[in-house]
Design a protein around this motif. Structure first.
Motif, PDB file in Angstrom:
ATOM      1  N   SER A 242      13.579  15.507  19.344  1.00  9.31           N
ATOM      2  CA  SER A 242      12.456  14.491  18.790  1.00  9.31           C
ATOM      3  C   SER A 242      13.354  13.087  18.458  1.00  9.31           C
ATOM      4  O   SER A 242      14.730  13.092  18.596  1.00  9.31           O
ATOM      5  CB  SER A 242      12.172  15.060  17.251  1.00  9.31           C
ATOM      6  OG  SER A 242      13.244  15.219  16.631  1.00  9.31           O
ATOM      7  N   HIS A 243      12.821  12.155  18.122  1.00 10.40           N
ATOM      8  CA  HIS A 243      13.357  10.780  17.741  1.00 10.40           C
ATOM      9  C   HIS A 243      14.262  10.954  16.817  1.00 10.40           C
ATOM     10  O   HIS A 243      15.445  10.461  16.797  1.00 10.40           O
ATOM     11  CB  HIS A 243      12.277   9.703  17.558  1.00 10.40           C
ATOM     12  CG  HIS A 243      12.930   8.434  17.299  1.00 10.40           C
ATOM     13  ND1 HIS A 243      13.499   7.712  18.130  1.00 10.40           N
ATOM     14  CD2 HIS A 243      12.845   7.651  16.038  1.00 10.40           C
ATOM     15  CE1 HIS A 243      13.872   6.357  17.672  1.00 10.40           C
ATOM     16  NE2 HIS A 243      13.625   6.512  16.361  1.00 10.40           N
ATOM     17  N   ASP A 244      13.823  11.690  15.471  1.00 13.35           N
ATOM     18  CA  ASP A 244      14.808  11.877  14.424  1.00 13.35           C
ATOM     19  C   ASP A 244      16.060  12.526  14.862  1.00 13.35           C
ATOM     20  O   ASP A 244      17.051  12.102  14.180  1.00 13.35           O
ATOM     21  CB  ASP A 244      14.114  12.651  13.387  1.00 13.35           C
ATOM     22  CG  ASP A 244      12.946  11.819  12.815  1.00 13.35           C
ATOM     23  OD1 ASP A 244      12.786  10.413  12.825  1.00 13.35           O
ATOM     24  OD2 ASP A 244      11.835  12.558  12.196  1.00 13.35           O
ATOM     25  N   LYS A 245      16.004  13.545  15.519  1.00 12.20           N
ATOM     26  CA  LYS A 245      17.226  14.213  16.095  1.00 12.20           C
ATOM     27  C   LYS A 245      18.050  13.621  16.987  1.00 12.20           C
ATOM     28  O   LYS A 245      19.454  13.584  16.675  1.00 12.20           O
ATOM     29  CB  LYS A 245      16.936  15.651  16.654  1.00 12.20           C
ATOM     30  CG  LYS A 245      17.767  16.524  16.979  1.00 12.20           C
ATOM     31  CD  LYS A 245      17.330  17.817  17.535  1.00 12.20           C
ATOM     32  CE  LYS A 245      18.557  18.856  17.661  1.00 12.20           C
ATOM     33  NZ  LYS A 245      17.845  20.360  18.240  1.00 12.20           N
TER      34      LYS A 245
ATOM     35  N   ALA B 299      19.806  11.086  14.688  1.00 12.06           N
ATOM     36  CA  ALA B 299      20.819  11.762  13.708  1.00 12.06           C
ATOM     37  C   ALA B 299      22.092  12.199  14.496  1.00 12.06           C
ATOM     38  O   ALA B 299      23.052  12.224  14.086  1.00 12.06           O
ATOM     39  CB  ALA B 299      20.165  13.283  13.214  1.00 12.06           C
TER      40      ALA B 299
END
Length: 148
Positions: free
Chosen positions: A76-79, A82
């Motif tokens: 995902s974009h968040d991963k 991060a």
């Protein structure tokens, strides 16, 4: 040949870093300011080189990566953000730690300490993964032990 040249350049880099963070005083006459100037210049130059490399050599790969973020079988974009932030923090800690280590010790000791980590990698490869290392590894380990 490329690994040999890379090793020589890595040694020169660490020796030059040791000289900059230990022996060179800044315009204010402080070693602490010279240390911070070194880290600032490394950050500025590394960022510039990376941006130029991405623009000139890896533009298509970055575009494919940006498009693949929205696919269901990728992170995902968040991963991704991060992981990128974690990588950036690790690089920061590595550069600051290297410069700090070279203020109190020598580049030769630093390089030999890093090369000693190869022993642990070989041990892991042999005993945990049950793989046989390439024959060229053994002469290189002899050179590491010899300190050359």
């Amino acid at each position: 040949v490329m690994a040999f040249c890379g090793g020589i350049l890595f040694g020169f880099s660490n020796t030059f870093t040791e000289h900059l963070v230990r022996d060179v005083k800044s315009t204010g006459g402080s070693h602490k300011i010279a240390f911070l100037e070194y880290l600032s210049m490394v950050g500025i130059i590394a960022t510039t080189v990376c941006i130029l490399q991405v623009i000139l050599l890896e533009r298509e790969k970055v575009q494919l990566f940006r498009l693949s973020i929205h696919a269901k079988d990728t992170c995902s974009h968040d991963k991704v953000v991060a992981l990128w932030m974690f990588f950036s923090v690790c690089c920061f800690v590595g550069y600051v730690g290297t410069a700090r280590f070279l203020q109190i010790s020598e580049a030769v000791f630093y390089n030999l300490s890093l090369l000693t980590g190869d022993f642990f990698c070989v041990g892991f490869q042999i005993f945990q993964e049950h793989l046989t290392p390439l024959p060229l590894l053994y002469p290189s380990l002899v050179l590491i032990i010899g300190g050359t």
